[in-house]
Write a protein that holds these residues in place. Structure first.
Motif, PDB file in Angstrom:
ATOM      1  N   GLY A  32      48.607  45.756  48.187  1.00  0.00           N
ATOM      2  CA  GLY A  32      47.152  45.829  48.135  1.00  0.00           C
ATOM      3  C   GLY A  32      46.631  47.167  48.624  1.00  0.00           C
ATOM      4  N   PHE A  33      47.230  47.683  49.687  1.00  0.00           N
ATOM      5  CA  PHE A  33      46.828  48.994  50.221  1.00  0.00           C
ATOM      6  C   PHE A  33      47.113  50.101  49.207  1.00  0.00           C
ATOM      7  CE2 PHE A  33      47.803  52.943  52.452  1.00  0.00           C
ATOM      8  CZ  PHE A  33      46.662  53.106  53.234  1.00  0.00           C
ATOM      9  N   PHE A  34      48.305  50.041  48.587  1.00  0.00           N
ATOM     10  CA  PHE A  34      48.687  51.058  47.605  1.00  0.00           C
ATOM     11  C   PHE A  34      47.746  51.027  46.400  1.00  0.00           C
ATOM     12  CE2 PHE A  34      51.013  52.041  43.665  1.00  0.00           C
ATOM     13  CZ  PHE A  34      51.327  53.370  43.909  1.00  0.00           C
ATOM     14  N   LEU A  35      47.427  49.829  45.896  1.00  0.00           N
ATOM     15  CA  LEU A  35      46.541  49.709  44.740  1.00  0.00           C
ATOM     16  C   LEU A  35      45.109  50.111  45.104  1.00  0.00           C
ATOM     17  CD1 LEU A  35      47.931  46.374  43.246  1.00  0.00           C
ATOM     18  CD2 LEU A  35      48.130  48.663  42.243  1.00  0.00           C
ATOM     19  N   THR A  36      44.701  49.855  46.334  1.00  0.00           N
ATOM     20  CA  THR A  36      43.394  50.312  46.802  1.00  0.00           C
ATOM     21  C   THR A  36      43.310  51.833  46.750  1.00  0.00           C
ATOM     22  OG1 THR A  36      43.091  48.400  48.256  1.00  0.00           O
ATOM     23  CG2 THR A  36      41.836  50.374  48.799  1.00  0.00           C
ATOM     24  N   TRP A  37      44.358  52.483  47.217  1.00  0.00           N
ATOM     25  CA  TRP A  37      44.429  53.955  47.178  1.00  0.00           C
ATOM     26  C   TRP A  37      44.522  54.460  45.745  1.00  0.00           C
ATOM     27  CZ3 TRP A  37      48.890  56.750  45.588  1.00  0.00           C
ATOM     28  CH2 TRP A  37      48.800  58.147  45.762  1.00  0.00           C
ATOM     29  N   LYS A  38      45.358  53.794  44.934  1.00  0.00           N
ATOM     30  CA  LYS A  38      45.572  54.202  43.545  1.00  0.00           C
ATOM     31  C   LYS A  38      44.283  54.102  42.728  1.00  0.00           C
ATOM     32  CE  LYS A  38      48.707  55.056  40.181  1.00  0.00           C
ATOM     33  NZ  LYS A  38      49.577  56.244  40.177  1.00  0.00           N
ATOM     34  N   LEU A  39      43.473  53.095  43.013  1.00  0.00           N
ATOM     35  CA  LEU A  39      42.262  52.837  42.231  1.00  0.00           C
ATOM     36  C   LEU A  39      40.997  53.366  42.903  1.00  0.00           C
ATOM     37  CD1 LEU A  39      43.129  49.181  41.158  1.00  0.00           C
ATOM     38  CD2 LEU A  39      43.290  51.237  39.742  1.00  0.00           C
ATOM     39  N   GLY A  40      41.160  54.154  43.944  1.00  0.00           N
ATOM     40  CA  GLY A  40      40.003  54.795  44.568  1.00  0.00           C
ATOM     41  C   GLY A  40      39.014  53.843  45.190  1.00  0.00           C
ATOM     42  N   LEU A  41      39.517  52.901  46.018  1.00  0.00           N
ATOM     43  CA  LEU A  41      38.652  51.929  46.697  1.00  0.00           C
ATOM     44  C   LEU A  41      37.753  51.171  45.714  1.00  0.00           C
ATOM     45  CD1 LEU A  41      37.538  53.809  49.943  1.00  0.00           C
ATOM     46  CD2 LEU A  41      38.775  51.645  49.848  1.00  0.00           C
ATOM     47  N   ILE A  42      38.371  50.640  44.683  1.00  0.00           N
ATOM     48  CA  ILE A  42      37.610  49.952  43.636  1.00  0.00           C
ATOM     49  C   ILE A  42      36.840  48.754  44.180  1.00  0.00           C
ATOM     50  CG2 ILE A  42      39.532  48.428  42.935  1.00  0.00           C
ATOM     51  CD1 ILE A  42      38.559  48.915  40.018  1.00  0.00           C
ATOM     52  N   GLN A  43      37.376  48.091  45.220  1.00  0.00           N
ATOM     53  CA  GLN A  43      36.707  46.912  45.768  1.00  0.00           C
ATOM     54  C   GLN A  43      35.434  47.269  46.533  1.00  0.00           C
ATOM     55  OE1 GLN A  43      39.493  48.447  46.923  1.00  0.00           O
ATOM     56  NE2 GLN A  43      40.448  47.138  48.460  1.00  0.00           N
ATOM     57  N   VAL A  44      35.253  48.542  46.839  1.00  0.00           N
ATOM     58  CA  VAL A  44      34.026  48.999  47.493  1.00  0.00           C
ATOM     59  C   VAL A  44      33.053  49.564  46.455  1.00  0.00           C
ATOM     60  CG1 VAL A  44      33.015  50.621  49.139  1.00  0.00           C
ATOM     61  CG2 VAL A  44      35.197  49.490  49.667  1.00  0.00           C
ATOM     62  N   PHE A  45      33.528  50.542  45.684  1.00  0.00           N
ATOM     63  CA  PHE A  45      32.645  51.262  44.765  1.00  0.00           C
ATOM     64  C   PHE A  45      32.255  50.451  43.535  1.00  0.00           C
ATOM     65  CE2 PHE A  45      34.865  54.747  47.023  1.00  0.00           C
ATOM     66  CZ  PHE A  45      33.743  55.376  47.559  1.00  0.00           C
ATOM     67  N   ARG A  46      33.096  49.490  43.144  1.00  0.00           N
ATOM     68  CA  ARG A  46      32.796  48.719  41.931  1.00  0.00           C
ATOM     69  C   ARG A  46      32.431  47.261  42.209  1.00  0.00           C
ATOM     70  NH1 ARG A  46      31.318  52.932  39.406  1.00  0.00           N
ATOM     71  NH2 ARG A  46      32.980  54.343  38.724  1.00  0.00           N
ATOM     72  N   LEU A  47      32.275  46.892  43.485  1.00  0.00           N
ATOM     73  CA  LEU A  47      31.876  45.517  43.792  1.00  0.00           C
ATOM     74  C   LEU A  47      30.486  45.185  43.249  1.00  0.00           C
ATOM     75  CD1 LEU A  47      32.504  42.810  45.098  1.00  0.00           C
ATOM     76  CD2 LEU A  47      31.620  43.712  47.270  1.00  0.00           C
ATOM     77  N   PRO A  48      29.476  46.051  43.365  1.00  0.00           N
ATOM     78  CA  PRO A  48      28.166  45.731  42.764  1.00  0.00           C
ATOM     79  C   PRO A  48      28.258  45.478  41.257  1.00  0.00           C
ATOM     80  CG  PRO A  48      27.956  47.571  44.291  1.00  0.00           C
ATOM     81  CD  PRO A  48      29.432  47.317  44.123  1.00  0.00           C
ATOM     82  N   LEU A  49      29.054  46.298  40.551  1.00  0.00           N
ATOM     83  CA  LEU A  49      29.234  46.092  39.107  1.00  0.00           C
ATOM     84  C   LEU A  49      29.934  44.767  38.847  1.00  0.00           C
ATOM     85  CD1 LEU A  49      29.088  47.175  36.191  1.00  0.00           C
ATOM     86  CD2 LEU A  49      31.312  48.279  36.596  1.00  0.00           C
ATOM     87  N   ALA A  50      30.940  44.446  39.656  1.00  0.00           N
ATOM     88  CA  ALA A  50      31.676  43.185  39.494  1.00  0.00           C
ATOM     89  C   ALA A  50      30.760  41.990  39.697  1.00  0.00           C
ATOM     90  CB  ALA A  50      32.840  43.138  40.487  1.00  0.00           C
ATOM     91  N   LEU A  51      29.897  42.054  40.697  1.00  0.00           N
ATOM     92  CA  LEU A  51      28.956  40.956  40.948  1.00  0.00           C
ATOM     93  C   LEU A  51      27.939  40.837  39.817  1.00  0.00           C
ATOM     94  CD1 LEU A  51      28.381  41.504  44.777  1.00  0.00           C
ATOM     95  CD2 LEU A  51      29.693  39.658  43.704  1.00  0.00           C
ATOM     96  N   TRP A  52      27.530  41.976  39.259  1.00  0.00           N
ATOM     97  CA  TRP A  52      26.616  41.950  38.111  1.00  0.00           C
ATOM     98  C   TRP A  52      27.285  41.285  36.907  1.00  0.00           C
ATOM     99  CZ3 TRP A  52      21.855  42.072  36.538  1.00  0.00           C
ATOM    100  CH2 TRP A  52      21.559  42.363  35.199  1.00  0.00           C
ATOM    101  N   TYR A  53      28.548  41.633  36.663  1.00  0.00           N
ATOM    102  CA  TYR A  53      29.290  40.988  35.584  1.00  0.00           C
ATOM    103  C   TYR A  53      29.395  39.482  35.824  1.00  0.00           C
ATOM    104  CZ  TYR A  53      30.946  45.387  33.486  1.00  0.00           C
ATOM    105  OH  TYR A  53      31.034  46.596  32.853  1.00  0.00           O
ATOM    106  N   LEU A  54      29.627  39.103  37.072  1.00  0.00           N
ATOM    107  CA  LEU A  54      29.766  37.689  37.402  1.00  0.00           C
ATOM    108  C   LEU A  54      28.488  36.923  37.078  1.00  0.00           C
ATOM    109  CD1 LEU A  54      31.233  35.292  38.714  1.00  0.00           C
ATOM    110  CD2 LEU A  54      30.388  36.103  40.931  1.00  0.00           C
ATOM    111  N   ILE A  55      27.358  37.489  37.444  1.00  0.00           N
ATOM    112  CA  ILE A  55      26.069  36.843  37.195  1.00  0.00           C
ATOM    113  C   ILE A  55      25.848  36.623  35.696  1.00  0.00           C
ATOM    114  CG2 ILE A  55      23.556  37.170  37.341  1.00  0.00           C
ATOM    115  CD1 ILE A  55      24.101  38.705  39.981  1.00  0.00           C
TER     116      ILE A  55
END
Length: 463
Positions: A32-55
């Motif tokens: 999880g740490f490696f993928l976080t680094w590999k994807l540039g903290l996607i769970q932080v920067f893309r969480l608003p977009l993910a929540l919008w998609y969910l809605i």
């Protein structure tokens, strides 16, 4: 024979402690740490977009393959992950590892969001259509189709499917959930065990024999309702004890790095125990890295793998960072973690200290619904693993066996089965994690291409 059984139990317990010890936990969190680094903290920067998609995910995309909408796929995955772990698992973690365990549970979930995104992306990218015209995907397929040129894929893919079937039939899919429902119904409503077992079996048969569409329909109805009701109960308790919130979070953070001293019915815990218990319970709750949730993600009617990855990522966010954090905060804030109580009794006591009898009913009913939907979700996971191993001809026999085991689950208390199930559950993660690391470049490339297509600036991603 009894001595032989005790020796076997001791051997299996030792294997279980080794598998769920530091090596696997480091591999899970490390991935999880490696993928976080590999994807540039996607769970932080893309969480608003993910929540919008969910809605906006209740309506399925048109003109694309799939069985259910993205929201239904997430609900199915959450039906399996939001279960007894959110009530019993959190209480067990804090009782054993102290308040600091909640911090490490949160941290494991944070990195687990990147893992969940990655495995769900791969599940959609490499999914196939089975002989019945239904979607099949998950680790066994992205190992087979994504790593088919590697010799080890011929072993890892069926190995994952084998472990998946066993976890569904003998692991967290049935026994803990059925026992939780039966015990809760008996204690709260004085319902006989036989009657509870019969009703559970009947309901499971009705839903699961209808396949993924009926499972998803029930999940879409129950999961949001039960999660919102439970979280609202937590919010009310926290609001009524708001002055204790700074002290509660201070205790969580300090205990995470210094350990927790003996207090009341709590025997004390060191930092290493808090880390091990917190990480293990967190992973057990949200299943990030185990490879189960992407099986549901593969059924979504979605065109872009990255889009479903983002939607699936919110599952880990809601399961652990919202629901588990709420439960843990209530347990610590009310002081119930220091009482001589364990599991669901501790959580029920915490709710009842503030909301009295209503609080106890919230926990009991929530536990029953959580456990029931987990049974449904894991039925589907095991079915897809069965289809991979034996083809569509194995689906009906699997469903019948699953229903029969559900019916007998309330009356089986064999310690050997429980420990063996825990072992298989841990082993299920290993082929999946190997595949995630081996397909890291595919994950990064798909992610980069998707955000470029959207015209969004990418986070700093590593090649």
């Amino acid at each position: 024979m009894e001595l032989l059984g005790m020796d076997l139990l001791a051997i299996l317990t030792g294997i279980d402690e080794f598998i769920w010890g530091p090596p696997l936990l480091v591999l899970l969190v490390g991935t999880g740490f490696f993928l976080t680094w590999k994807l540039g903290l996607i769970q932080v920067f893309r969480l608003p977009l993910a929540l919008w998609y969910l809605i906006n995910s209740r309506k399925a995309e048109t003109g694309v393959q799939g069985d259910i909408s993205s929201f239904a796929a997430l609900s199915t995955a959450l039906s399996a992950t939001i279960g007894t772990g959110n009530i019993v698992g959190v209480a067990t973690a804090i009782k054993t590892g102290g308040p600091g365990a909640l911090f490490w549970m949160f941290l494991a979930a944070f990195f687990g969001m990147a893992t969940m995104y990655s495995e769900s992306l791969l599940a959609v990218k490499y999914r196939v259509v089975d002989a019945n015209g239904q979607m099949s995907g998950g680790p066994m397929y992205y190992i087979k189709n994504g790593l088919g040129h590697k010799k080890y894929s011929r072993v890892l893919a069926p190995l994952f499917a084998f472990f998946g079937v066993n976890v569904a039939l003998f692991g967290i899919g049935i026994f803990p959930q059925v026992n939780a429902i039966v015990d809760s119904a008996r204690i709260a409503f004085n319902v006989p065990e036989v009657l509870s077992a019969f009703v559970i079996s009947l309901l499971v048969a009705f839903v699961t024999l209808g396949g993924i569409r009926r499972i998803a329909a029930v999940a879409q109805l129950l999961v949001p309702f039960m999660a919102v009701a439970y979280v609202l109960g937590c919010i009310v308790i926290i609001a009524l004890n708001l002055e204790k919130l700074p002290e509660t979070f201070g205790l969580i953070i300090s205990s995470a790095f210094t350990g927790a001293a003996t207090s009341g019915g709590f025997l004390g815990a060191g930092v290493m125990l808090a880390i091990r218990i917190g990480v293990a319970r967190g992973i057990f709750s949200n299943e990030s890295g185990l490879g189960s949730a992407p099986i549901a993600a593969a059924a979504a009617k979605v065109r872009e793998p990255a889009r479903q990855g983002l939607i699936s990522m919110t599952g880990t966010f809601f399961d652990t960072i919202v629901v588990c954090l709420m439960t843990g905060t209530v347990l610590i804030m009310t002081g119930s973690w220091t009482e001589d109580l364990a599991g669901a009794y501790m959580t029920s006591y915490a709710f009842s200290t503030v909301l009295e009898e209503t609080g106890s009913y919230i926990v009991t009913v929530g536990l029953i619904f959580f456990a029931f939907t987990t049974i449904l979700g894991w039925n589907y996971y095991g079915e897809r693993c069965t289809e991979f191993l034996f083809g569509v001809k194995g689906i009906l026999p699997y469903r019948i066996i699953y229903i029969l085991i559900v019916a007998s689950g309330a009356f089986l208390t064999l310690d050997v089965i429980w420990v063996l199930a825990d072992i298989v559950n841990g082993l299920m993660a290993i082929p999946n994690l190997i595949a995630l690391l081996a397909l890291r470049k595919v994950i990064a490339a798909e992610t980069r291409q998707y955000f470029e297509k959207l015209g969004l600036e990418n986070p700093e991603m590593k090649t």
